[in-house]
Design an enzyme around this catalytic site. Structure first.
Site, mmCIF file in Angstrom:
data_model
loop_
_atom_site.group_PDB
_atom_site.id
_atom_site.type_symbol
_atom_site.label_atom_id
_atom_site.label_comp_id
_atom_site.label_asym_id
_atom_site.label_seq_id
_atom_site.Cartn_x
_atom_site.Cartn_y
_atom_site.Cartn_z
ATOM 1 N N ARG A 66 0.908 -1.303 -0.194
ATOM 2 C CA ARG A 66 0.117 -0.065 -0.112
ATOM 3 C C ARG A 66 0.667 1.396 0.110
ATOM 4 O O ARG A 66 0.131 2.601 -0.754
ATOM 5 C CB ARG A 66 -1.462 0.653 1.239
ATOM 6 C CG ARG A 66 -2.037 1.003 1.389
ATOM 7 C CD ARG A 66 -2.967 0.848 2.494
ATOM 8 N NE ARG A 66 -3.907 1.738 2.726
ATOM 9 C CZ ARG A 66 -4.693 2.921 3.115
ATOM 10 N NH1 ARG A 66 -3.799 2.818 3.690
ATOM 11 N NH2 ARG A 66 -5.293 3.829 2.761
ATOM 12 N N HIS A 70 -0.160 4.528 -2.054
ATOM 13 C CA HIS A 70 0.376 5.795 -2.289
ATOM 14 C C HIS A 70 1.361 7.000 -2.917
ATOM 15 O O HIS A 70 1.080 8.040 -2.996
ATOM 16 C CB HIS A 70 -0.066 6.036 -1.062
ATOM 17 C CG HIS A 70 -1.625 5.258 -0.279
ATOM 18 N ND1 HIS A 70 -1.941 5.797 0.819
ATOM 19 C CD2 HIS A 70 -2.592 4.750 -0.697
ATOM 20 C CE1 HIS A 70 -3.288 5.410 1.388
ATOM 21 N NE2 HIS A 70 -3.860 4.049 -0.241
ATOM 22 N N SER A 79 7.930 10.795 -1.710
ATOM 23 C CA SER A 79 7.388 11.888 -0.771
ATOM 24 C C SER A 79 6.823 11.472 -0.136
ATOM 25 O O SER A 79 7.108 12.522 0.970
ATOM 26 C CB SER A 79 6.653 12.357 -2.206
ATOM 27 O OG SER A 79 5.612 11.924 -2.713
ATOM 28 N N HIS A 196 -6.039 -5.384 -1.839
ATOM 29 C CA HIS A 196 -6.665 -6.390 -1.283
ATOM 30 C C HIS A 196 -7.119 -7.974 -0.064
ATOM 31 O O HIS A 196 -7.804 -7.808 0.208
ATOM 32 C CB HIS A 196 -8.849 -5.658 -0.623
ATOM 33 C CG HIS A 196 -8.432 -3.825 -0.486
ATOM 34 N ND1 HIS A 196 -9.064 -3.094 -1.144
ATOM 35 C CD2 HIS A 196 -7.166 -2.879 -0.651
ATOM 36 C CE1 HIS A 196 -8.826 -1.792 -0.874
ATOM 37 N NE2 HIS A 196 -7.537 -2.124 -0.265
ATOM 38 N N THR A 197 -6.426 -8.331 -1.126
ATOM 39 C CA THR A 197 -6.227 -9.994 -0.493
ATOM 40 C C THR A 197 -5.311 -9.989 0.476
ATOM 41 O O THR A 197 -5.530 -11.695 1.017
ATOM 42 C CB THR A 197 -6.088 -11.199 -1.752
ATOM 43 O OG1 THR A 197 -5.816 -12.435 -1.384
ATOM 44 C CG2 THR A 197 -4.818 -10.580 -2.313
ATOM 45 N N THR A 244 -9.195 -15.723 3.273
ATOM 46 C CA THR A 244 -7.536 -16.016 3.040
ATOM 47 C C THR A 244 -6.432 -14.720 3.720
ATOM 48 O O THR A 244 -5.366 -14.535 2.390
ATOM 49 C CB THR A 244 -6.758 -16.733 2.149
ATOM 50 O OG1 THR A 244 -7.490 -15.758 0.881
ATOM 51 C CG2 THR A 244 -7.803 -18.317 2.150
ATOM 52 N N ASP A 249 -3.831 -13.716 -2.747
ATOM 53 C CA ASP A 249 -4.051 -14.759 -4.122
ATOM 54 C C ASP A 249 -5.884 -14.201 -4.457
ATOM 55 O O ASP A 249 -5.102 -12.592 -4.438
ATOM 56 C CB ASP A 249 -4.927 -16.108 -3.037
ATOM 57 C CG ASP A 249 -5.703 -15.909 -1.721
ATOM 58 O OD1 ASP A 249 -6.545 -15.297 -1.596
ATOM 59 O OD2 ASP A 249 -5.718 -17.232 -1.108
#
Ligand code: HEM
Ligand SMILES: *[C@@H]1O[C@H](CO)[C@@H](O)[C@H](O)[C@H]1NC(C)=O
Ligand SMILES: *[C@@H]1O[C@H](CO)[C@@H](O)[C@H](O)[C@H]1NC(C)=O
Ligand SMILES: *[C@@H]1O[C@H](CO)[C@@H](O)[C@H](O)[C@H]1NC(C)=O
Ligand SMILES: *[C@@H]1O[C@H](CO)[C@@H](O)[C@H](O)[C@H]1NC(C)=O
Ligand SMILES: *[C@@H]1O[C@H](CO)[C@@H](O)[C@H](O)[C@H]1NC(C)=O
Length: 321
Positions: A66, A70, A79, A196-197, A244, A249
């Site tokens: 993430r 971002h 930055s 988002h897994t 999971t 996955d």
């Protein structure tokens, strides 16, 4: 553009060129072998550090993925790593980042290891890009070659971080627009959402969905309410992929078919709209998701990489040299 039209506006072109030169914005041409001679051990060094961090805390793999996302939505220039000071405001206090984005200490650790083998050579932005890839691999996901040669910014843009990063309250059309603004197709947006897994979200990011929406599985909702009351517990965490949570996955997409998306924005991808068929396809075909995700990550890593004299290789990722 026709030759006629091109000839009509020479002065405007010169003005635009002059503006670009004045602020010296130069974009890097990335290369797979960028550090091959200047820091041949950089990739194994980063990989070992990421493996150790993920072995210590599996969520760190999600956090590092993430962090790259971002960073890149404001240009992949590190930055996001700059700390606020008395006379400088960075991006860490932006709504989507504050009390949320993490992994800074791991990046510091990697940076100091890399500085010790190749001082002043490897940018923080490249470390973040490689760490994101190594994180996905460490949690069982696909690999890809990370083009390298990004430089680090000397500035940050809090406003852009606040306006450009997508919010979990967005509907499908707005999600498509937010990613189109960065050059992505709707299909690429769906593939990237498969990030988002892994990882976790705070109660405050899914409470409105939990208490107001019908498009949520009843038993899933009941279990979430124990961690996320209608008021209080804002920072209580729940996995984005309920099935999971620490494996990279395609099960995130199967969850959506079962109305078990955690965020409003997640469930929007399977809500009777134009993304439904792609979600169904990814839920049935892990390879299709893995291939599309890897390709979209390379594209994301190419967003406005810096070069030139307004950029640098920071010694300390948290501050300008
Ligand atoms: C499609 C639009 C997206 C929205 C609206 C969104 C929103 C969010 C929100 C609200 C959280 C929870 C933050 C918190 O509670 O502190 C989160 C976590 C996360 N997001 Fe996204 N996100 C999006 C796309 C992406 C993309 C493209 C990636 C990577 C490719 C990604 C990777 C992650 C990961 C791995 C986490 C968990 C981080 C952790 O556990 O530290 N997200 N996202
Ligand atoms: C290991 O993870 C914990 C959180 O689970 C964190 O507090 C600690 O600093 C980590 N240790 C190392 C060496 O990264
Ligand atoms: C900004 O603050 C830093 C300390 O945080 C200081 O070293 C630097 O000189 C200051 N720069 C200006 C232009 O005031
Ligand atoms: C910061 O980002 C905003 C929103 O994208 C933009 O309007 C503004 O020009 C940027 N500021 C700088 C100094 O680049
Ligand atoms: C946060 O979640 C835990 C369970 O994970 C729960 O025991 C606690 O009551 C929650 N906090 C609040 C304020 O509801
Ligand atoms: C799964 O996707 C891959 C990659 O797009 C494709 O080559 C393959 O034919 C698909 N498999 C099935 C069973 O549809």
């Amino acid at each position: 553009m026709s030759p006629m039209r091109r000839l009509s506006y020479p002065s405007l072109n010169l003005v635009l060129l002059g503006c670009l030169l004045a602020v010296q914005i130069v974009f890097a041409q990335l290369s797979d072998s960028y550090y091959a001679t200047t820091c041949p051990n950089v990739l194994p060094t980063i990989q070992a550090a990421v493996r150790a961090a993920v072995a210590n805390e599996s969520r760190m793999g999600a956090s590092l993925l993430r962090l790259h996302f971002h960073d890149c939505f404001g240009g992949c220039d590190a930055s996001i790593l700059l700390d606020d000071t008395a006379n400088f405001t960075g991006e860490k206090t932006a709504g989507p980042n504050a009390n949320s984005v993490r992994g800074f200490d791991v990046i510091d650790t990697i940076k100091s290891q890399v500085e010790s083998i190749c001082p002043g050579i490897v940018s923080c932005a490249d470390i973040v890009a490689v760490a994101a890839r190594d994180s996905v691999v460490a949690l069982g996901g696909p690999s890809w070659v990370v083009p390298l040669g990004r430089k680090d910014s000397t500035t940050a843009n809090l406003t852009a971080a606040n306006t450009d990063l997508p919010a979990p309250s967005l509907n499908l059309a707005a999600l498509i627009t937010a990613f189109a603004n960065k050059g992505f197709t709707a299909n690429e947006m769906v593939a990237l959402s498969g990030g988002h897994t892994i990882g976790q979200a705070r109660c405050t990011t899914f409470r409105a969905r939990l208490y107001n929406e019908n498009s949520i599985d009843a038993s899933f909702a009941a279990s979430l309410k124990a961690t996320c009351p209608s008021s209080g517990g804002d920072n209580n965490l729940t996995s984005l992929d309920v099935t999971t949570p620490t494996t990279f996955d395609n099960v995130y997409f199967a969850n959506l078919l079962n109305q078990k998306g955690l965020l409003h924005s997640d469930q929007q991808l399977f809500s009777g709209g134009s993304a439904d068929s792609q979600v169904r396809s990814y839920s049935n075909n892990a390879t299709a998701f893995a291939v599309d995700f890897a390709n979209a990550m390379v594209k994301m890593g190419n967003l406005s990489p810096l070069a030139g004299t307004s950029s640098q290789v920071r010694t300390n990722c948290r501050k300008v040299n």
